[in-house]
Design a protein around this motif. Structure first.
Motif, PDB file in Angstrom:
ATOM      1  N   VAL A 193       0.837  -1.197   0.000  1.00  0.00           N
ATOM      2  CA  VAL A 193       0.000   0.000   0.000  1.00  0.00           C
ATOM      3  C   VAL A 193       0.874   1.250   0.000  1.00  0.00           C
ATOM      4  N   ASP A 194       1.897   1.275   0.853  1.00  0.00           N
ATOM      5  CA  ASP A 194       2.811   2.415   0.883  1.00  0.00           C
ATOM      6  C   ASP A 194       3.497   2.597  -0.461  1.00  0.00           C
ATOM      7  N   GLN A 195       3.896   1.492  -1.076  1.00  0.00           N
ATOM      8  CA  GLN A 195       4.583   1.592  -2.361  1.00  0.00           C
ATOM      9  C   GLN A 195       3.649   2.081  -3.455  1.00  0.00           C
ATOM     10  N   LEU A 196       2.440   1.548  -3.507  1.00  0.00           N
ATOM     11  CA  LEU A 196       1.507   1.958  -4.540  1.00  0.00           C
ATOM     12  C   LEU A 196       1.202   3.453  -4.442  1.00  0.00           C
ATOM     13  N   ARG A 197       1.140   3.977  -3.214  1.00  0.00           N
ATOM     14  CA  ARG A 197       0.933   5.420  -3.070  1.00  0.00           C
ATOM     15  C   ARG A 197       2.074   6.194  -3.711  1.00  0.00           C
ATOM     16  N   SER A 198       3.288   5.676  -3.576  1.00  0.00           N
ATOM     17  CA  SER A 198       4.442   6.381  -4.146  1.00  0.00           C
ATOM     18  C   SER A 198       4.466   6.286  -5.665  1.00  0.00           C
ATOM     19  N   LEU A 199       3.757   5.311  -6.242  1.00  0.00           N
ATOM     20  CA  LEU A 199       3.763   5.120  -7.686  1.00  0.00           C
ATOM     21  C   LEU A 199       2.645   5.875  -8.394  1.00  0.00           C
ATOM     22  N   VAL A 200       1.728   6.482  -7.633  1.00  0.00           N
ATOM     23  CA  VAL A 200       0.646   7.243  -8.255  1.00  0.00           C
ATOM     24  C   VAL A 200       1.222   8.544  -8.783  1.00  0.00           C
ATOM     25  N   PRO A 201       1.176   8.771 -10.094  1.00  0.00           N
ATOM     26  CA  PRO A 201       1.783   9.979 -10.641  1.00  0.00           C
ATOM     27  C   PRO A 201       1.063  11.232 -10.180  1.00  0.00           C
ATOM     28  N   PRO A 202       1.788  12.321  -9.908  1.00  0.00           N
ATOM     29  CA  PRO A 202       1.143  13.564  -9.489  1.00  0.00           C
ATOM     30  C   PRO A 202       0.381  14.209 -10.636  1.00  0.00           C
ATOM     31  N   SER A 203      -0.545  15.089 -10.298  1.00  0.00           N
ATOM     32  CA  SER A 203      -1.260  15.833 -11.338  1.00  0.00           C
ATOM     33  C   SER A 203      -0.280  16.726 -12.083  1.00  0.00           C
ATOM     34  N   PRO A 204      -0.440  16.861 -13.392  1.00  0.00           N
ATOM     35  CA  PRO A 204       0.471  17.689 -14.159  1.00  0.00           C
ATOM     36  C   PRO A 204       0.507  19.124 -13.644  1.00  0.00           C
ATOM     37  N   ALA A 205       1.703  19.699 -13.593  1.00  0.00           N
ATOM     38  CA  ALA A 205       1.856  21.077 -13.127  1.00  0.00           C
ATOM     39  C   ALA A 205       1.141  22.022 -14.088  1.00  0.00           C
ATOM     40  N   GLY A 206       0.519  23.049 -13.527  1.00  0.00           N
ATOM     41  CA  GLY A 206      -0.125  24.052 -14.364  1.00  0.00           C
ATOM     42  C   GLY A 206      -1.480  23.635 -14.907  1.00  0.00           C
ATOM     43  N   THR A 207      -2.031  22.532 -14.418  1.00  0.00           N
ATOM     44  CA  THR A 207      -3.335  22.091 -14.896  1.00  0.00           C
ATOM     45  C   THR A 207      -4.425  23.066 -14.450  1.00  0.00           C
ATOM     46  N   ASP A 208      -5.290  23.476 -15.397  1.00  0.00           N
ATOM     47  CA  ASP A 208      -6.420  24.330 -15.048  1.00  0.00           C
ATOM     48  C   ASP A 208      -7.501  23.474 -14.404  1.00  0.00           C
ATOM     49  N   HIS A 209      -7.915  23.857 -13.220  1.00  0.00           N
ATOM     50  CA  HIS A 209      -8.916  23.084 -12.495  1.00  0.00           C
ATOM     51  C   HIS A 209     -10.320  23.484 -12.935  1.00  0.00           C
ATOM     52  N   LEU A 210     -11.200  22.511 -12.951  1.00  0.00           N
ATOM     53  CA  LEU A 210     -12.580  22.762 -13.327  1.00  0.00           C
ATOM     54  C   LEU A 210     -13.274  23.646 -12.298  1.00  0.00           C
ATOM     55  N   SER A 211     -14.116  24.557 -12.797  1.00  0.00           N
ATOM     56  CA  SER A 211     -14.966  25.363 -11.921  1.00  0.00           C
ATOM     57  C   SER A 211     -16.410  24.870 -11.975  1.00  0.00           C
ATOM     58  N   PHE A 212     -16.781  24.292 -13.128  1.00  0.00           N
ATOM     59  CA  PHE A 212     -18.138  23.786 -13.315  1.00  0.00           C
ATOM     60  C   PHE A 212     -18.075  22.411 -13.976  1.00  0.00           C
ATOM     61  N   ILE A 213     -19.075  21.605 -13.678  1.00  0.00           N
ATOM     62  CA  ILE A 213     -19.260  20.320 -14.336  1.00  0.00           C
ATOM     63  C   ILE A 213     -20.472  20.446 -15.253  1.00  0.00           C
ATOM     64  N   ARG A 214     -20.310  20.125 -16.532  1.00  0.00           N
ATOM     65  CA  ARG A 214     -21.430  20.141 -17.478  1.00  0.00           C
ATOM     66  C   ARG A 214     -22.011  18.730 -17.545  1.00  0.00           C
ATOM     67  N   ALA A 215     -23.246  18.589 -17.062  1.00  0.00           N
ATOM     68  CA  ALA A 215     -23.889  17.274 -17.001  1.00  0.00           C
ATOM     69  C   ALA A 215     -25.233  17.320 -17.701  1.00  0.00           C
ATOM     70  N   ALA A 216     -25.502  16.292 -18.508  1.00  0.00           N
ATOM     71  CA  ALA A 216     -26.780  16.211 -19.207  1.00  0.00           C
ATOM     72  C   ALA A 216     -27.855  15.706 -18.259  1.00  0.00           C
ATOM     73  N   VAL A 217     -28.956  16.445 -18.204  1.00  0.00           N
ATOM     74  CA  VAL A 217     -30.127  16.032 -17.429  1.00  0.00           C
ATOM     75  C   VAL A 217     -31.330  16.155 -18.356  1.00  0.00           C
ATOM     76  N   GLY A 218     -31.798  15.000 -18.870  1.00  0.00           N
ATOM     77  CA  GLY A 218     -32.861  15.034 -19.870  1.00  0.00           C
ATOM     78  C   GLY A 218     -32.359  15.722 -21.127  1.00  0.00           C
ATOM     79  N   ASN A 219     -33.085  16.746 -21.598  1.00  0.00           N
ATOM     80  CA  ASN A 219     -32.669  17.489 -22.787  1.00  0.00           C
ATOM     81  C   ASN A 219     -31.948  18.789 -22.430  1.00  0.00           C
ATOM     82  N   GLN A 220     -31.490  18.894 -21.183  1.00  0.00           N
ATOM     83  CA  GLN A 220     -30.791  20.078 -20.722  1.00  0.00           C
ATOM     84  C   GLN A 220     -29.337  19.739 -20.370  1.00  0.00           C
TER      85      GLN A 220
END
Length: 265
Positions: free
Chosen positions: A143-170
């Motif tokens: 478990v400790d090793q697998l945590r060390s193998l998880v790659p970090p998020s790319p530097a400079g990534t723009d984070h989402l502010s909104f999630i666009r989700a389909a609800v019916g026809n909207q």
């Protein structure tokens, strides 16, 4: 544990390489029992949970699930009270993995597997199998090793502010700050807020790099939770950890791989 009772499961999607590894192991370790050969990562998880071998040889690049993903799922789902297998990753060129494995719990071998390198791996496995008092700690080590193998998020990534989700026809615009958690469901992700659930056509793997990891914590391979909404983490009598969210009745399980997030400061 005696060598005559040691069982290994091999996960390798290339039949020629799987056969070569089986033949080499039978030559170097005649007493080793090969319990089976899984042809992809999904089968590796299924067969490992069913057979509970002492050793796992996992190809890093497999269809369905990679060797690292299979090891992560096994670490999360492995039954309590059963020694976790010793893990050997098989890789062709993953330099990042090689660096991580140099002084780690799991071993690695390179493709094509050479008898000289495999002989060293066999010696290491036999020595560690003989350390019966330490076998109970194998799951914690992997478990400790697998945590060390998880790659970090790319530097400079723009984070989402909104999630666009389909609800019916909207198309509903969901502020990320209002999301309680994201939950993987096959090829989709369920976006859960206090008063709604919406499916988006993406995978959790694709979504994760777009989220701020200071706010959104992965607590299970299929769950990412808004840390600002966590009320408490609770451990039951069996040691299982769950989190409670403010304004939400359902508790969410925390896997072994991410339990460190809730250690006391």
């Amino acid at each position: 544990m005696t060598n005559t009772s040691v069982r290994a499961l091999i996960a390798e999607d290339e039949p020629v390489l799987a056969y070569a590894l089986v033949q080499a192991l039978q030559h170097l370790w005649p007493a080793l029992q090969i319990s089976g050969v899984a042809e992809n990562g999904v089968a590796a998880v299924r067969e490992a949970l069913a057979l509970r071998p002492d050793i796992l040889f996992l190809d890093i690049k497999m269809p369905g699930k990679t060797g690292l993903e299979a090891a992560q799922e096994l670490a999360e789902d492995w039954p309590d009270g059963t020694p976790f297998p010793l893990v050997v990753f098989v890789t062709a060129y993953d330099e990042y993995a090689l660096q991580a494995f140099d002084h780690a719990a799991a071993d690695y071998v390179l493709k094509p597997v050479s008898d000289a390198r495999l002989e060293k791996t066999v010696a290491r496995l036999q020595a560690r199998l003989g350390q019966t008092q330490e076998r109970g700690q194998e799951l914690a080590r992997i478990v400790d090793q697998l945590r060390s193998l998880v790659p970090p998020s790319p530097a400079g990534t723009d984070h989402l502010s909104f999630i666009r989700a389909a609800v019916g026809n909207q198309i509903r615009m969901i502020p990320v700050a209002e999301v309680l958690y994201f939950e993987a469901t096959d090829k989709y992700v369920n976006v859960v807020t206090v008063d709604s659930e919406s499916l988006i056509r993406t995978s959790l793997k694709e979504l994760l790099p777009q989220l701020d990891d200071r706010q959104f914590w992965q607590i299970h391979r299929g769950t990412v939770v808004n840390a600002h909404r966590i009320e408490a983490a609770v451990r039951d009598d069996s040691g299982k950890l769950t989190v409670r969210l403010r304004g939400y009745s359902r508790s969410l399980p925390v896997s072994r791989l991410f339990a460190h997030l809730f250690r006391q400061m």
